[in-house]
Design an enzyme around this catalytic site. Structure first.
Site, PDB file in Angstrom:
ATOM      1  N   LYS A 193     -23.722   5.203  20.406  1.00 55.13           N
ATOM      2  CA  LYS A 193     -23.598   4.484  21.673  1.00 55.13           C
ATOM      3  C   LYS A 193     -24.800   4.799  22.558  1.00 55.13           C
ATOM      4  O   LYS A 193     -24.910   5.872  23.131  1.00 55.13           O
ATOM      5  CB  LYS A 193     -22.320   4.850  22.432  1.00 55.13           C
ATOM      6  CG  LYS A 193     -22.071   3.838  23.547  1.00 55.13           C
ATOM      7  CD  LYS A 193     -21.243   4.342  24.698  1.00 55.13           C
ATOM      8  CE  LYS A 193     -21.990   5.111  25.729  1.00 55.13           C
ATOM      9  NZ  LYS A 193     -22.999   4.343  26.504  1.00 55.13           N
ATOM     10  N   GLY A 246     -26.976  14.431  27.381  1.00 55.12           N
ATOM     11  CA  GLY A 246     -26.834  13.836  28.701  1.00 55.12           C
ATOM     12  C   GLY A 246     -26.590  14.908  29.740  1.00 55.12           C
ATOM     13  O   GLY A 246     -26.975  16.069  29.549  1.00 55.12           O
ATOM     14  N   SER A 247     -25.909  14.523  30.813  1.00 52.83           N
ATOM     15  CA  SER A 247     -25.723  15.455  31.929  1.00 52.83           C
ATOM     16  C   SER A 247     -24.642  16.489  31.606  1.00 52.83           C
ATOM     17  O   SER A 247     -23.754  16.260  30.783  1.00 52.83           O
ATOM     18  CB  SER A 247     -25.326  14.666  33.176  1.00 52.83           C
ATOM     19  OG  SER A 247     -24.100  14.008  32.949  1.00 52.83           O
ATOM     20  N   THR A 248     -24.722  17.616  32.281  1.00 47.82           N
ATOM     21  CA  THR A 248     -23.737  18.676  32.064  1.00 47.82           C
ATOM     22  C   THR A 248     -22.341  18.207  32.473  1.00 47.82           C
ATOM     23  O   THR A 248     -21.360  18.486  31.781  1.00 47.82           O
ATOM     24  CB  THR A 248     -24.161  19.943  32.835  1.00 47.82           C
ATOM     25  OG1 THR A 248     -25.362  20.439  32.224  1.00 47.82           O
ATOM     26  CG2 THR A 248     -23.104  21.032  32.767  1.00 47.82           C
ATOM     27  N   GLU A 268     -26.133  18.610  24.239  1.00 43.62           N
ATOM     28  CA  GLU A 268     -27.470  18.957  24.720  1.00 43.62           C
ATOM     29  C   GLU A 268     -27.542  18.437  26.148  1.00 43.62           C
ATOM     30  O   GLU A 268     -27.569  17.226  26.370  1.00 43.62           O
ATOM     31  CB  GLU A 268     -28.512  18.334  23.789  1.00 43.62           C
ATOM     32  CG  GLU A 268     -29.872  18.983  23.921  1.00 43.62           C
ATOM     33  CD  GLU A 268     -30.700  18.330  24.993  1.00 43.62           C
ATOM     34  OE1 GLU A 268     -30.664  18.823  26.139  1.00 43.62           O
ATOM     35  OE2 GLU A 268     -31.356  17.332  24.706  1.00 43.62           O
ATOM     36  N   CYS A 302     -34.755  16.514  30.160  1.00 45.75           N
ATOM     37  CA  CYS A 302     -33.844  17.643  30.321  1.00 45.75           C
ATOM     38  C   CYS A 302     -34.595  18.963  30.377  1.00 45.75           C
ATOM     39  O   CYS A 302     -34.134  19.907  31.000  1.00 45.75           O
ATOM     40  CB  CYS A 302     -32.813  17.638  29.203  1.00 45.75           C
ATOM     41  SG  CYS A 302     -33.567  17.471  27.596  1.00 45.75           S
ATOM     42  N   GLU A 399     -30.057  19.918  38.958  1.00 44.65           N
ATOM     43  CA  GLU A 399     -30.977  19.090  38.180  1.00 44.65           C
ATOM     44  C   GLU A 399     -31.186  17.767  38.914  1.00 44.65           C
ATOM     45  O   GLU A 399     -30.229  17.064  39.221  1.00 44.65           O
ATOM     46  CB  GLU A 399     -30.402  18.830  36.784  1.00 44.65           C
ATOM     47  CG  GLU A 399     -31.373  18.058  35.911  1.00 44.65           C
ATOM     48  CD  GLU A 399     -30.891  17.902  34.481  1.00 44.65           C
ATOM     49  OE1 GLU A 399     -29.724  17.495  34.282  1.00 44.65           O
ATOM     50  OE2 GLU A 399     -31.677  18.185  33.558  1.00 44.65           O
TER      51      GLU A 399
HETATM   52  P1  ADP Z   1     -26.347   9.650  33.696  1.00 47.52           P
HETATM   53  O1  ADP Z   1     -25.345  10.110  34.713  1.00 47.52           O
HETATM   54  O2  ADP Z   1     -27.730   9.981  34.057  1.00 47.52           O
HETATM   55  O3  ADP Z   1     -26.158   8.220  33.307  1.00 47.52           O
HETATM   56  P2  ADP Z   1     -24.714  10.674  31.602  1.00 47.52           P
HETATM   57  O4  ADP Z   1     -24.702  12.038  31.051  1.00 47.52           O
HETATM   58  O5  ADP Z   1     -23.559  10.269  32.427  1.00 47.52           O
HETATM   59  O6  ADP Z   1     -26.067  10.532  32.402  1.00 47.52           O
HETATM   60  O7  ADP Z   1     -24.916   9.613  30.439  1.00 47.52           O
HETATM   61  C1  ADP Z   1     -25.362   9.906  29.147  1.00 47.52           C
HETATM   62  C2  ADP Z   1     -24.567   9.092  28.153  1.00 47.52           C
HETATM   63  O8  ADP Z   1     -23.200   9.439  28.267  1.00 47.52           O
HETATM   64  C3  ADP Z   1     -24.627   7.583  28.350  1.00 47.52           C
HETATM   65  O9  ADP Z   1     -24.637   6.958  27.076  1.00 47.52           O
HETATM   66  C4  ADP Z   1     -23.338   7.297  29.083  1.00 47.52           C
HETATM   67  O10 ADP Z   1     -22.873   5.978  28.882  1.00 47.52           O
HETATM   68  C5  ADP Z   1     -22.398   8.280  28.426  1.00 47.52           C
HETATM   69  N1  ADP Z   1     -21.217   8.644  29.222  1.00 47.52           N
HETATM   70  C6  ADP Z   1     -21.105   8.706  30.571  1.00 47.52           C
HETATM   71  N2  ADP Z   1     -19.876   9.086  30.929  1.00 47.52           N
HETATM   72  C7  ADP Z   1     -19.158   9.271  29.790  1.00 47.52           C
HETATM   73  C8  ADP Z   1     -17.827   9.669  29.479  1.00 47.52           C
HETATM   74  N3  ADP Z   1     -16.941   9.959  30.426  1.00 47.52           N
HETATM   75  N4  ADP Z   1     -17.464   9.765  28.174  1.00 47.52           N
HETATM   76  C9  ADP Z   1     -18.341   9.489  27.198  1.00 47.52           C
HETATM   77  N5  ADP Z   1     -19.607   9.108  27.420  1.00 47.52           N
HETATM   78  C10 ADP Z   1     -20.023   8.992  28.689  1.00 47.52           C
END
Ligand code: ADP
Ligand code: MG
Length: 495
Positions: A193, A246-248, A268, A302, A399
């Protein structure tokens, strides 16, 4: 904030892959399909704010279909049971096809994410290299364990099954390959995804995979939002692993959602990485590395080295060199070959970065340089360095994911290490020094998954990557990915 410069970006012709204005489908079980709900979303060029394409917005029903397809492809005697040498050949063909389509992949990546074209060309080349590295792994061996003569005891590594990758928008093709290549090398099938901000290169990669003879369902690409498609993946009872970058905050949600079936999870996540400049360093080189370390990809990395810790005796010299290095970064049109920094990825990121610049000022730090605004409809931000930052300010703890760094002095190496490690993150750290013992001593003390010495940001497919503390769980790349994409079975036979 003063307007420092006007940036003009012309519209580029869209690659043929995007086609007409019909919504782009997802790749599920070898077919290109729209979302069951019929919903779509738009992906935007952050350099201009204009819509590039409309894309299917996947939800739980689509994730179910992708899981069924991936499960079928895993269980049918096709991918998992294929002779590993034949899997190698497929992966090598994928790498070749990525290179054959490199310019288009780079252009898509630059349009969708705002990354300069010279950078995305390098990213595509590295992504193909990573696929080749994993193609070279039909070498996943077990052991024969010495017990006593009346038993035969051995171990074997087996694929996990259906592995999902949920990836961010800051290096979409790179991230796609980090998830897909090792998973496939181990015999798993995959659901990817991409981030809702940058779905295009993942879709083009899906097309390349299909064209190179990867069996249907081995890799499925589900586009959509985190809260819908992402959450359906993280909580799915028939997905065996989720590998997330992605984000923590989102990483923690994914870990929580994984509890239902105890799926394997690698995370990560974020960072607030320290870059320590010792007084014996080559100050010019250290400043150039530090500048690239916090500003490259417009700070949307990151591992960004956003806390620059400088020995007090060289602080003034270093600050001057840093200003020179940063002012050499051309900010502008991602398709201009002279551009080094493009826009941030979205209006949301743009607001977020600017709000941290205002926050830094209100916390009492001073803008050493940068902090200006550009006159342009795109989401461009000027690299900004703060002086007078204390490590307990939010500016030094959170961050930002934009080109904003904090410059902090230290008196001796112990103090540098104390400040460096005083963070909830632990992804990366760097040291600039000309003394090899200092380099090793500091590398040992820094609580981070990656330590760079006299360089920054360099990665390689052979180089395990991941974080300490709240920067993640597990390691990717190198042979570490092979461990995290397999189960270990022990077999005990009484003879
Ligand atoms: P940002 O906030 O900068 O968009 P995220 O860590 O939220 O960074 O996003 C990284 C990835 O995680 C994206 O593919 C996003 O669609 C997905 N994502 C965001 N929220 C969720 C969630 N609750 N469950 C699964 N995937 C998620
Ligand atoms: Mg998000």
């Amino acid at each position: 904030m003063p307007v420092t410069q006007t940036i003009e970006v012309s519209e580029k012709p869209l690659p043929g892959f995007i086609g007409d204005r019909a919504p782009m489908g997802m790749l599920i079980g070898g077919d290109w399909t729209q979302a069951a709900s019929g919903e779509t979303f738009e992906t935007v060029n952050p350099a201009t704010g204009s819509v590039l394409a409309t894309v299917a917005s996947g939800g739980p029903a689509d994730v179910d279909r992708a899981v069924a397809a991936a499960r079928r492809a895993f269980e049918e005697p096709s991918w998992a049971s294929m002779n590993p040498h034949d899997r190698t050949l497929v992966l090598l063909r994928i790498a070749d096809a990525m290179e054959a389509n490199a310019e288009e992949l780079a252009a898509l990546e630059s349009m969708d994410g705002g990354i300069p074209i010279t950078v995305t060309r390098g990213m595509v080349a590295d992504a193909a290299k990573t696929v080749r590295y994993y193609a070279g792994w039909p070498k996943i061996l077990g052991t024969v364990n010495p017990v006593d003569a009346s038993v035969h005891c051995y171990t074997v590594r087996e694929p996990l099954g259906v592995c999902a990758g949920i990836i961010p928008w800051n290096g979409p093709l790179t991230m796609a390959v980090w998830k897909i290549a090792p998973a496939l090398a181990c015999g798993n099938t995959v659901i990817l995804k991409p981030a809702e901000q940058t779905p295009l290169t993942a879709l083009r990669l899906g097309q390349i995979l299909a064209e190179t003879g990867l069996p249907a369902g081995v890799v499925n690409i589900v586009t959509g939002f985190g809260e819908t498609a992402g959450a359906a993946i993280a909580g799915h009872m028939s997905i065996d692993k989720v590998s997330f970058t992605g984000s923590t905050a989102t990483g923690k949600e994914i870990l929580r959602a994984s509890l239902g079936n105890l799926k394997r999870v690698t995370l990560e996540l974020g960072g607030k990485s320290p870059h320590i400049v010792m007084p014996d360093a080559d100050i010019g080189a250290a400043a150039r590395n530090a500048a690239a370390g916090f500003a490259m990809l417009t700070g949307q990395v990151c591992v960004a080295g956003t806390r620059i810790l400088v020995h007090e005796s060289v602080l003034d010299d270093f600050a001057a060199e840093l200003a020179t290095a940063v002012s050499a970064f051309r900010v502008g049109d991602p398709f201009d070959e002279q551009t080094m920094l493009g826009p941030v990825v979205s209006a949301e990121q743009f607001e977020r970065v600017n709000s941290y610049v205002s926050l830094g000022v209100s916390e009492g730090a001073q803008i050493a340089f940068g902090g200006g605004r550009f006159d342009t409809p795109g989401y461009f931000v000027e690299p900004t360095v703060f002086a007078g930052v204390r490590n307990d300010m939010r500016l030094a703890r959170e961050e930002i994911f934009g080109p904003v760094a904090a410059l902090m002095p230290f008196r001796d190496a112990d103090e540098a290490v104390r400040i460096a490690n005083d963070t909830e993150y632990g992804l990366a750290a760097a040291v600039a020094t000309s003394n090899v013992s200092t380099a090793h001593r500091l590398a040992r003390k820094l609580r981070a998954g990656v330590v760079w010495v006299n360089t920054y940001s360099e990665l390689d497919a052979t180089f395990p990557f991941g974080g300490y503390k709240q920067s993640g769980i597990g390691r990717e790349l190198g042979d570490k990915s092979l461990e995290s994409f397999t189960e270990l079975k022990s077999v005990f036979i009484r003879l």
